[in-house]
Design a protein around this motif. Structure first.
Motif, PDB file in Angstrom:
ATOM      1  N   TYR A  45       0.836  -1.204   0.000  1.00 47.30           N
ATOM      2  CA  TYR A  45       0.000   0.000   0.000  1.00 47.30           C
ATOM      3  C   TYR A  45       0.870   1.254   0.000  1.00 47.30           C
ATOM      4  O   TYR A  45       1.927   1.281   0.614  1.00 47.30           O
ATOM      5  N   LYS A  46       0.384   2.270  -0.665  1.00 47.07           N
ATOM      6  CA  LYS A  46       0.956   3.609  -0.562  1.00 47.07           C
ATOM      7  C   LYS A  46      -0.148   4.558  -0.133  1.00 47.07           C
ATOM      8  O   LYS A  46      -1.332   4.268  -0.303  1.00 47.07           O
ATOM      9  N   ALA A  47       0.257   5.686   0.415  1.00 43.20           N
ATOM     10  CA  ALA A  47      -0.714   6.692   0.814  1.00 43.20           C
ATOM     11  C   ALA A  47      -0.272   8.041   0.305  1.00 43.20           C
ATOM     12  O   ALA A  47       0.912   8.285   0.059  1.00 43.20           O
ATOM     13  N   SER A  48      -1.261   8.916   0.167  1.00 47.78           N
ATOM     14  CA  SER A  48      -0.975  10.266  -0.301  1.00 47.78           C
ATOM     15  C   SER A  48      -1.878  11.240   0.430  1.00 47.78           C
ATOM     16  O   SER A  48      -3.083  11.016   0.530  1.00 47.78           O
ATOM     17  N   ARG A  49      -1.297  12.332   0.925  1.00 51.55           N
ATOM     18  CA  ARG A  49      -2.075  13.365   1.624  1.00 51.55           C
ATOM     19  C   ARG A  49      -1.747  14.707   0.958  1.00 51.55           C
ATOM     20  O   ARG A  49      -0.928  15.487   1.421  1.00 51.55           O
ATOM     21  N   PRO A  50      -2.439  15.001  -0.149  1.00 57.41           N
ATOM     22  CA  PRO A  50      -2.137  16.223  -0.897  1.00 57.41           C
ATOM     23  C   PRO A  50      -2.677  17.495  -0.237  1.00 57.41           C
ATOM     24  O   PRO A  50      -2.221  18.599  -0.563  1.00 57.41           O
TER      25      PRO A  50
END
Lengths: 112, 113
Positions: A64-69
């Motif tokens: 899994y990867k996550a992104s918090r733009p």
């Protein structure tokens, strides 16, 4: 009442495909979390974030990867989905590390 | 690593009877304590929380919990259950040392008519 919205609510993906689960919160919370829930395992933390631009590994980050733009949005990305990632995924947000968290309604992901 | 134990995976109670769901944690410091409820196909919702002060805290829908530090417990209680209380209940703890949120495995509450 804190509002956490997840999309999609249901998703069927093919093995090897890319999946993106989205989460939006409208309460200006700093912290956001991604969990998966499986029978017999309870809630397991995948990734979390302390604010825009930050992502941290939880207890089960592999695959899994996550992104918090932004403050409001936190995505979970499965680059190469596998059947073992079939689960219900919950996003949650909290004002700070020692306060209660608020959950979305969940995304049911099936990888075939 | 610290842990939260909910020893009962399932509890069955008759409607109108009293309820206690057990929760014990392993942490020697001062914890922040929570109970959440999950209705079918829904996310978790906060029932009640304890940060400090009176060890008996009141929550929504007639639920209460008592923090007993000497026993490292935070059991959930309700005097008279209703069929709508059927759900899965989770205990959670935040340690004040590292602010890690730790979840119990959940207890499924079944209400018999």
């Amino acid at each position: 009442e804190a509002a956490v919205t997840q999309s999609p609510r249901n998703k069927v993906a093919v093995t090897g495909g890319k999946v993106t689960l989205s989460c939006n919160q409208t309460n200006n919370h700093n912290n956001m979390y991604w969990y998966r829930q499986d029978t017999g395992h309870g809630l397991r933390l995948i990734h979390y974030s302390y604010g825009a631009g930050s992502t941290e590994k939880g207890d089960i980050p592999d695959g899994y990867k996550a992104s918090r733009p932004s403050q409001e949005n936190f995505s979970l990305i499965l680059e190469l989905a596998t059947p073992s990632q079939t689960s219900v995924y919950f996003c949650a947000s909290g004002a700070s590390a020692n306060t209660e968290v608020f959950f979305g309604k969940g995304t049911r992901l099936t990888v075939v | 690593a610290q842990s939260v134990t909910q020893p009962d995976a399932r509890v069955t109670v008759s409607e109108g009877a009293s309820l206690q769901l057990r929760c014990k944690y392993s942490y020697s410091g001062t914890p922040y304590l929570f109970w959440y409820v999950q209705y079918p196909r829904q996310g978790l919702q906060l029932l009640l929380k304890y940060y400090s002060g009176d060890p008996v805290v009141q929550g929504v829908n007639g639920f209460e919990a008592e923090f007993i530090k000497s026993n490292s417990s935070f059991h959930l209680r309700k005097a008279s259950v209703h069929w709508s209380d059927s759900a899965v209940y989770f205990c959670a703890v935040i340690e004040d040392s590292n602010y890690q949120l730790i979840w119990g495995s959940g207890t499924k509450l079944i209400i018999k008519p």
